[in-house]
Structures are given as C-alpha cells and as structure tokens.
Design a protein around this motif. Structure first.
Motif: not given
Length: 355
Positions: A321-322, A329-330, A335-336
């Motif tokens: 899960x971590x 997040x990556x 995507x950003x």
C-alpha cells in the motif's frame, strides 16, 4: 526367812514378771498373725457370701469384718471404690454387694426417660448374661437395631428377665426362686454372683478399672477368674453357634440356588471376558488419546506458523500500500510534468508559427 529363801522368792517374782511380759507379747503377735491370716483369706476368697458364712474354724466372717476400723476397711477395698454403703451399712458380703448394684442399676434405669430407652438399658444387662447365640442375637438386636415401638412393647418382659437374674443370687432374702430354678450350693452361688457382678460392673460402671478391682475384692481372684472364663466360654460358644448357623445357611442356599449359582458362574465368566475387552478397549483409547494429543500439538504449531505467515502477509500488504501510494504520487507528478510539457510545446509551436 533365810537369805537363800529371800533370793529364791525374788527370782520367782522376776521369772513370773518375765513370763507375763512374754505372754503379753505372744498374745500381741498371735493377734497380729491372726489378723494377717484373716486379711489373706479375704484377699484370696473375697467377702463372705452372706452374714452366716463362717471360717473352717467356725468363726463368723461377717462379725470379724464388723469389728474392723475404717482404715482396715479402706485397706480391703483399696483402689476398688473404698468401703461403699447400702442402707447406711458398709457392704461386707457378696449378697449385699449384689443388692447395692441392684439398687444402683434400678436407680440408673429410673433416670432414663421412655420405655424404649429403658428396655434398651435392660437388654444390655441381659446381653451380658445371655448364654446361647439365639439369646445374644435377640438382645443385641434390641440394643442396636430395634425401633422404639418394639422396645417399648418388650419392656415388661425384659424387666421380668432382669428380676429373675437377681433372684438367683439372693434366695435367702427373697425366700423364693423362679419356677425353673433349683437350690444351688454356696460354690454355685458364688459363681453366679461373680458372673452377675461382672455384668453389672460392665453395664452400670461401664467396665471401669476400679469396678474390675472391686470384683476381685468382693468375690476373690478365683471366682473372678471363673467369671471372666465363663464370659469367654459364652462368647466362644456363641461364635461357634454363629459359625455353624452360617454353615447351615450356606448349605441350604447352595442346595436351593444351585442353578442360580451356575448362572452366576457363567455371568462371572462373561464379566471376566468383558473385563478383558474393556482393558483392551481402554488401551486403544489410551493410544488414540496419545495420538490426539500429538495431533493437537501439531495443529497448534501449524496455527502458530499460520499466524506468523499472516503477520508477514499483513506487513507485505502494508508495504505494498505504501509503495502504491508513492507510485500514485509519482504518477501525479509525471502527469503534471506532461501537462507542463504540452503547454510548453504549444507555446513553442505558437512562437514558431509567428516567425
């Protein structure tokens, strides 16, 4: 009188005086010796049977006892309760001792409440005097097993039986005997009195050591021994009667229940076989229990291992899960970056188009 005559007269006087002194001493010694012999006879033969009994020299024994002082009487009954009284007179004959114990027995009976309890008390004395096994069994049942109503119904009969016991020991005073009784000699009277006193001491005085010493003092060692031996003979005879009775009952039982005994033998054999099967079955159960214990231990170990694996899996899932969160997040960051690159690319194309 000449001098020689005077000397002889003086010598005669001295001789007479000496003989008188010797005579007085001799009488004193003779008296002491006679008393010691009398005491020895009392120790060996006990008290006289009644007031009329005399010694071999035709001396009334009771009269001699009446002349003794209190210290002498205490010596006779030392460790045996002391000189006891009946109607304010010291008991000095065997017949009087029976009367004293008779009164003590009756007084103790009067203190008991209820005809059933009284009958039980009377039965104890009759049990001690019973001769045959049947009688002993009867009185033993009355003492230990009978219900109150049965005891109350038997009271009158028991009282008459007890009274007959005392009649045989004092015929002179009663001047009557039970119809089945016969005139007995002094030796037989002494024997009967010794046996009766032994039973009375056992029932009334609970067979105390003092009462047994009194028996010796009253009837003498010889008749006391006869009383004890007689009691032992009665018990032995009762035991023999009981053994014979049981043997007869066993023979009758075997005769009447032969088929039953055969069947019981078969069942006993079958029971023995079943017992063998049971032992074998128990052994198997024991083995199965041992295996079950081992399986339980193995299962417990497997459960423990499974629990450890679960813990490890939980840790891996948590780590997963971590990692997923980090990847997400990556991914968002990428995507950003991609959106930013597209904007830059659009701007570059716009610039190129203007030129």
């Amino acid at each position: 009188m000449s001098l020689l005559g005077k000397i002889f007269a003086l010598l005669n006087t001295l001789l007479a005086f000496g003989l008188g002194v010797i005579l007085v001493q001799d009488l004193g010694v003779r008296k002491n010796w006679t008393y010691l012999v009398f005491r020895q006879d009392l120790v060996l033969n006990g008290l006289p049977l009644d007031e009329d009994e005399t010694t071999k020299t035709n001396i009334n024994i009771k009269s001699n006892l009446d002349g003794l002082n209190e210290d002498a009487l205490k010596g006779i009954f030392k460790d045996a309760g002391g000189p006891l009284k009946l109607d304010n007179r010291v008991v000095l004959t065997q017949v009087d001792e029976v009367k004293r114990m008779h009164k003590k027995f009756d007084d103790k009976e009067k203190e008991i409440e209820g005809s059933d309890k009284k009958a039980q008390f009377l039965s104890k004395l009759l049990l001690e005097n019973a001769i045959t096994y049947v009688d002993r069994r009867k009185y033993d049942d009355l003492v230990n097993k009978s219900d109150p109503k049965t005891l109350a119904d038997e009271y009158t009969s028991l009282r008459e039986s007890v009274d007959n016991l005392f009649l045989s020991s004092e015929p002179r005073e009663k001047n009557r005997l039970p119809q089945q009784a016969h005139i007995i000699s002094k030796s037989e009277s002494r024997t009967a009195i010794a046996a009766l006193l032994l039973s009375l001491y056992q029932v009334v005085d609970e067979g105390s050591e003092e009462s047994m010493r009194r028996l010796l003092a009253v009837v003498g060692p010889d008749y006391a021994s006869k009383a004890f031996n007689g009691h032992a003979v009665v018990l032995t005879r009762a035991f023999d009667d009981l053994e014979a009775h049981l043997t007869r009952e066993e023979a009758i039982f075997v005769t009447e229940h032969r088929e039953l005994l055969i069947e019981m033998g078969r069942r006993a054999k079958r029971a023995k076989q079943i017992e063998g099967f049971k032992l074998e079955y128990d052994e198997r159960i024991k083995t199965q229990k041992a295996l079950l214990v081992k399986e339980k231990l193995l299962l417990a170990k497997m459960e423990k291992d499974l629990e450890e694996q679960r813990d490890q899996t939980s840790k891996i899932v948590s780590n997963f899960h971590l990692i997923s969160e980090r990847l997400f997040s990556v991914h968002k960051k990428l995507q950003g970056y991609r959106v930013g690159n597209e904007d830059q690319e659009k701007k570059l194309r716009a610039v190129e188009a203007n030129h």
